[in-house]
Write an enzyme that holds these catalytic residues in place. Structure first.
Site, PDB file in Angstrom:
ATOM      1  N   GLU A  33       0.841  -1.208   0.000  1.00  0.00           N
ATOM      2  CA  GLU A  33       0.000   0.000   0.000  1.00  0.00           C
ATOM      3  C   GLU A  33       0.873   1.255   0.000  1.00  0.00           C
ATOM      4  O   GLU A  33       2.095   1.195   0.156  1.00  0.00           O
ATOM      5  CB  GLU A  33      -0.919   0.009   1.219  1.00  0.00           C
ATOM      6  CG  GLU A  33      -0.148  -0.064   2.528  1.00  0.00           C
ATOM      7  CD  GLU A  33      -0.768   0.773   3.625  1.00  0.00           C
ATOM      8  OE1 GLU A  33      -1.199   1.903   3.331  1.00  0.00           O
ATOM      9  OE2 GLU A  33      -0.795   0.309   4.765  1.00  0.00           O
ATOM     10  N   ASP A 146     -16.663   5.827  14.218  1.00  0.00           N
ATOM     11  CA  ASP A 146     -15.450   5.777  13.400  1.00  0.00           C
ATOM     12  C   ASP A 146     -14.912   4.360  13.287  1.00  0.00           C
ATOM     13  O   ASP A 146     -14.284   3.837  14.202  1.00  0.00           O
ATOM     14  CB  ASP A 146     -14.380   6.713  13.983  1.00  0.00           C
ATOM     15  CG  ASP A 146     -13.195   6.873  13.047  1.00  0.00           C
ATOM     16  OD1 ASP A 146     -13.129   6.149  12.031  1.00  0.00           O
ATOM     17  OD2 ASP A 146     -12.332   7.723  13.328  1.00  0.00           O
ATOM     18  N   ALA A 149     -12.777   1.780   6.739  1.00  0.00           N
ATOM     19  CA  ALA A 149     -13.273   1.083   5.539  1.00  0.00           C
ATOM     20  C   ALA A 149     -12.457  -0.178   5.242  1.00  0.00           C
ATOM     21  O   ALA A 149     -12.852  -0.988   4.400  1.00  0.00           O
ATOM     22  CB  ALA A 149     -13.239   2.024   4.331  1.00  0.00           C
ATOM     23  N   LYS A 167      -4.072  -1.905  14.249  1.00  0.00           N
ATOM     24  CA  LYS A 167      -3.206  -0.924  14.912  1.00  0.00           C
ATOM     25  C   LYS A 167      -3.657  -0.757  16.373  1.00  0.00           C
ATOM     26  O   LYS A 167      -4.857  -0.688  16.664  1.00  0.00           O
ATOM     27  CB  LYS A 167      -3.240   0.401  14.165  1.00  0.00           C
ATOM     28  CG  LYS A 167      -2.370   0.330  12.898  1.00  0.00           C
ATOM     29  CD  LYS A 167      -2.150   1.672  12.279  1.00  0.00           C
ATOM     30  CE  LYS A 167      -3.325   2.081  11.440  1.00  0.00           C
ATOM     31  NZ  LYS A 167      -3.326   1.526  10.080  1.00  0.00           N
TER      32      LYS A 167
HETATM   33  N1  PSU Z   1      -0.152   0.484   8.597  1.00  0.00           N
HETATM   34  C1  PSU Z   1       0.844   1.286   9.074  1.00  0.00           C
HETATM   35  N2  PSU Z   1       0.723   2.632   8.880  1.00  0.00           N
HETATM   36  C2  PSU Z   1      -0.348   3.196   8.246  1.00  0.00           C
HETATM   37  C3  PSU Z   1      -1.393   2.354   7.751  1.00  0.00           C
HETATM   38  C4  PSU Z   1      -1.243   1.002   7.962  1.00  0.00           C
HETATM   39  O1  PSU Z   1       1.827   0.793   9.645  1.00  0.00           O
HETATM   40  O2  PSU Z   1      -0.410   4.432   8.096  1.00  0.00           O
HETATM   41  C5  PSU Z   1      -2.579   2.967   7.035  1.00  0.00           C
HETATM   42  C6  PSU Z   1      -3.250   1.969   6.085  1.00  0.00           C
HETATM   43  O3  PSU Z   1      -3.289   2.539   4.793  1.00  0.00           O
HETATM   44  C7  PSU Z   1      -4.650   1.794   6.648  1.00  0.00           C
HETATM   45  C8  PSU Z   1      -4.882   3.157   7.205  1.00  0.00           C
HETATM   46  O4  PSU Z   1      -5.588   1.408   5.677  1.00  0.00           O
HETATM   47  O5  PSU Z   1      -3.650   3.413   7.887  1.00  0.00           O
HETATM   48  C9  PSU Z   1      -6.104   3.194   8.131  1.00  0.00           C
HETATM   49  O6  PSU Z   1      -6.722   4.435   8.052  1.00  0.00           O
HETATM   50  P1  PSU Z   1      -8.231   4.594   8.555  1.00  0.00           P
HETATM   51  O7  PSU Z   1      -8.183   4.218  10.003  1.00  0.00           O
HETATM   52  O8  PSU Z   1      -8.577   6.053   8.332  1.00  0.00           O
HETATM   53  O9  PSU Z   1      -9.056   3.677   7.730  1.00  0.00           O
HETATM   54 MN    MN Z   2     -12.047   6.548  10.188  1.00  0.00          MN
END
Ligand code: PSU
Ligand code: MN
Length: 314
Positions: A33, A146, A149, A167
């Site tokens: 990604e 929150d 997706a 995370k």
């Molecule tokens: N893993 C990491 N760092 C990141 C991400 C994943 O070590 O920044 C990113 C990925 O792209 C994941 C996003 O989809 O964080 C999640 O964002 P959100 O919670 O807004 O969906």
């Molecule tokens: Mn979000």
């Protein structure tokens, strides 16, 4: 009447020739990604991480395919000059499923999240994808709603996603409940406990456990045979190596502090996860970033081995 009248042909993907040749030849390819580059880590560590991760995948005999949208084009496999550009471009968008078509129509540039990268990897015919940690249900979601997706994408798109778990800035028990509801198998690699991104321990037992890339490939094959075309994703949670982890007891205070700061500042929407990661970097004096890089590298190696095991299956 033509049922597809009024609809244009499917979007073209700009696939790097080396990636296209590997896919056509049935060789192992690992998708990567790019939100982690544009929004997850500062420059220049983000670029160093991206180069190292691609090198690790090659060491393991697979071809890396970093996915992003550049000037309104879906790119699958980025040459070094594009990695370099993406790692420091100002105003790059954070593109999730809802944003990709907008970026294409407007000619924008952005990093793709786990959700968006899964969708594009599937379109490109790539079965295995490595990231750091998936998005999930945020703390306080019962009032903010929150939820990433990434979760519904895992429920609907057939890609093997290799992560270090959700995370740890998230509500991990709620995230796991949602994954269960969505029918996503969560396989912990070589441990009885679900990992928590920077830490090996979460206090939550592994929903499923497998100890070899070949066993994960066999599970993926069994899923395809069972579900046919109606197949969602498979989440692999790979604990960060012990020598690189920040123990959960140490992280807990930093995580609570960052979540409290985000709430006090009224951070919402797409900004939440990037804010929390950046805040952890400050609170831990850079240690969280060192661990984040180590876990992404570790995931890339496992993903390459799973991709090799998958193409070796009959
Ligand atoms: N893993 C990491 N760092 C990141 C991400 C994943 O070590 O920044 C990113 C990925 O792209 C994941 C996003 O989809 O964080 C999640 O964002 P959100 O919670 O807004 O969906
Ligand atoms: Mn979000």
């Amino acid at each position: 009447m033509n049922p597809s009248s009024g609809r244009a042909a499917r979007t073209d993907l700009v696939v790097d020739p080396e990636v296209a040749a590997a896919l056509a030849g049935g060789r192992a390819v690992v998708a990567l990604e790019s939100t982690i580059l544009t929004h997850g880590m500062p420059y220049p560590q983000n670029l160093q991480m991206a180069r190292r991760v691609e090198a690790i995948i090659r060491e393991e005999g697979a071809i890396p395919a970093t996915i992003a949208v550049l000037d309104g084009e879906i790119r699958v496999g980025l040459p070094d000059e594009d990695l370099e550009r993406l790692s420091q471009v100002a105003g790059a968008r954070k593109l999730s499923r809802a944003d990709i078509a907008f970026a294409l129509a407007q000619g924008l540039t952005g990093g793709t999240t786990v959700a968006a990268t899964m969708l594009l990897a599937r379109l490109a015919g790539i079965d295995v994808f490595a990231t750091g940690g998936i998005g999930g249900v945020h703390a306080g979601a019962e009032t903010t709603f929150d939820e990433s997706a990434d979760l519904p994408e895992l429920g609907r798109t057939d890609v093997v996603v290799v992560s270090a778990g959700p995370k740890a800035i998230l509500d991990i028990p709620k995230t796991l409940e949602r994954l269960e509801t969505l029918g996503v198998p969560v396989v912990v690699y070589d441990s009885d406990e679900l990992p928590a991104f920077w830490s090996r321990a979460s206090g939550i037992p592994a929903p499923l456990r497998l100890d070899s890339p070949a066993a994960i490939a066999r599970l993926e094959l069994a899923r395809r045979r069972l579900h046919g075309d109606d197949l969602g994703g498979l989440l692999v949670a790979n604990p960060v190596p012990a020598e690189a982890e920040i123990p959960a007891a140490e992280m807990a205070g930093f995580i609570a502090a960052a979540q409290a700061d985000a709430e006090a500042l009224g951070i919402s929407g797409k900004a939440v996860t990037p804010y929390l990661l950046q805040r952890e970097l400050e609170l831990t004096d850079g240690r969280s970033l060192v661990t984040n890089i180590a876990l992404v590298e570790h995931n890339a190696r496992l993903a390459a081995r799973i991709a090799a095991a998958l193409v070796a299956l009959p």
